[in-house]
Motif scaffolding. Structure first.
Motif, mmCIF file in Angstrom:
data_model
loop_
_atom_site.group_PDB
_atom_site.id
_atom_site.type_symbol
_atom_site.label_atom_id
_atom_site.label_comp_id
_atom_site.label_asym_id
_atom_site.label_seq_id
_atom_site.Cartn_x
_atom_site.Cartn_y
_atom_site.Cartn_z
ATOM 1 N N GLU A 196 33.302 33.589 36.409
ATOM 2 C CA GLU A 196 34.527 33.245 37.127
ATOM 3 C C GLU A 196 35.767 33.691 36.362
ATOM 4 O O GLU A 196 36.733 34.185 36.950
ATOM 5 N N ALA A 197 35.748 33.508 35.041
ATOM 6 C CA ALA A 197 36.902 33.912 34.237
ATOM 7 C C ALA A 197 37.092 35.429 34.280
ATOM 8 O O ALA A 197 38.219 35.921 34.424
ATOM 9 N N ILE B 212 31.073 29.953 34.279
ATOM 10 C CA ILE B 212 32.442 29.981 33.773
ATOM 11 C C ILE B 212 32.791 31.378 33.268
ATOM 12 O O ILE B 212 33.895 31.887 33.522
ATOM 13 N N GLU B 213 31.877 32.015 32.552
ATOM 14 C CA GLU B 213 32.102 33.392 32.097
ATOM 15 C C GLU B 213 32.398 34.315 33.281
ATOM 16 O O GLU B 213 33.363 35.094 33.261
ATOM 17 N N VAL C 89 31.339 32.136 24.075
ATOM 18 C CA VAL C 89 32.229 31.710 25.150
ATOM 19 C C VAL C 89 33.254 30.734 24.563
ATOM 20 O O VAL C 89 32.870 29.792 23.870
ATOM 21 N N ASP D 5 36.033 24.976 35.129
ATOM 22 C CA ASP D 5 35.518 26.234 35.668
ATOM 23 C C ASP D 5 36.194 27.434 35.006
ATOM 24 O O ASP D 5 37.083 27.291 34.166
ATOM 25 N N GLY D 6 35.749 28.638 35.411
ATOM 26 C CA GLY D 6 36.283 29.856 34.822
ATOM 27 C C GLY D 6 37.704 30.155 35.215
ATOM 28 O O GLY D 6 38.453 30.790 34.451
#
Length: 361
Positions: free
Chosen positions: A312-313, A309-310, A15, A182-183
């Motif tokens: 959301e991105a 985060i992964e 990440v 955040d993502g």
């Protein structure tokens, strides 16, 4: 599919998220947790009282993670400077090959680290300083916007402008630092040309962060307006949590008729700031926090945070990519809307980097 950026490729992480070096926070517990979760954990060299103590902390971190981690070495003005070269040699001798550097006149230390084939991530608050760092041979630049915690520089340029300037003018890959939690922020940073993000305050508010639970609760309850800029008068501006001590320090700084640092020094004591993280009294001393505190609403594990985060991105990148349609199918007027499914536009030059269009993240 995992992220595929210059940062993930060169550092060997999954990440593109770096845990920034933080005084009194960057211990093995946090660094190993971030690295185990797929990001890059970082030990803070000057949190250790001597180079030998740093060696021990590096070895301790190695017992807690098999993944890559780094060490932060920040060079700051001091009447009695630390043994920076000794710390750098400890890093080299212990086999660490990723180093985050920051601060004043880092040239000799960077030269020492580069001679040992270390990958250097150097933090800068201006494009001018970034261009100087490139001449020193750094591998990545960590572009630190005005939103960040700690030393914000004196130019007050926020990341929306600073990152775009970096994209326009820097020949070395960069990561975005300051204001990320955040993502959605990660996706935005990638869109602006960054290869990943650096997070400090967000990682303070995780289960593994070695600070008192009451300070984590304070961060969760804070708003983006709850920071204070201190020491601007001496061109050493620092963004701190807005507590009673920081407010008093600013009052003294502005009211002083002599301009002597000694008048404000008792209020910005690093020793009292360290005690905050131990005793849980958020008003005991000054401590750093970024404006991103307004975006932090929970205290997850590092694994939970990075997985979030992964996800959301990935969702953000997919959603924004789907907003584009090819010119042949763009509806000029309602009567001309073609029948059938409209495929997302996939000619985005960043699509292959993110994994969008050809495969999922």
């Amino acid at each position: 599919m995992p992220f595929n950026t210059a940062l993930t490729r060169q550092l060997g992480i999954r990440v593109p998220v770096v845990q920034g070096g933080m005084q009194w926070v960057g211990y093995a517990e946090l660094a190993s947790a971030v690295s185990n979760a797929g990001g890059l954990g970082i030990l803070t060299a000057l949190t250790q009282p001597s180079p030998d103590d740093l060696r021990k902390e590096i070895r301790r971190c190695r017992t807690m993670t098999k993944n890559p981690f780094a060490v932060n070495l920040t060079l700051l003005p001091a009447l009695v400077p630390p043994d920076y070269h000794g710390y750098a040699q400890a890093i080299i001798d212990e086999g660490i090959r990723i180093v985050e550097t920051a601060g004043n006149s880092p040239g000799p230390v960077i030269k020492q680290l580069k001679a040992a084939n270390c990958t250097i991530l150097h933090k800068c608050t201006t494009i001018r300083h970034a261009q100087s760092a490139i001449k020193l041979g750094v591998d990545f630049l960590s572009i630190d916007g005005f939103e960040c915690a700690g030393h914000v520089g004196e130019s007050d340029i926020t990341n929306f402008i600073l990152l775009s300037r970096a994209r326009q003018s820097l020949a070395v890959p960069f990561i975005a630092s300051g204001g990320f939690a955040d993502g959605q922020g990660l996706a935005a940073a990638l869109s602006l040309g960054a290869e990943g993000i650096n997070m400090g305050t967000r990682f303070m508010c995780t289960v593994e962060a070695p600070i008192h639970p009451k300070i984590k609760d304070t961060i969760v309850g804070a708003q983006e307006t709850d920071t204070e800029l201190v020491l601007r008068r001496w061109k050493n501006t620092s963004r701190l949590f807005k507590n009673e001590v920081a407010v008093k320090a600013v009052e003294v700084e502005r009211a002083s008729t002599t301009g002597k640092f000694e008048e404000v020094a008792p209020y910005v004591s690093g020793k009292r700031g360290r005690e905050v993280f131990i005793n849980g009294d958020s008003n005991y001393g000054v401590w750093t926090a970024g404006q991103v505190i307004g975006l932090i609403h929970d205290i997850p594990t590092c694994e939970t945070l990075l997985q979030r985060i992964e996800n959301e991105a990935e969702e953000t990148i997919a959603r924004t990519s789907a907003l584009m349609t090819s010119s042949q199918t763009h509806p000029l007027v309602p009567s001309e809307q073609p029948s059938g499914k409209v495929e997302p536009h996939m000619n985005n030059p960043q699509a292959e980097i993110w994994g969008v269009g050809k495969s999922k993240l």
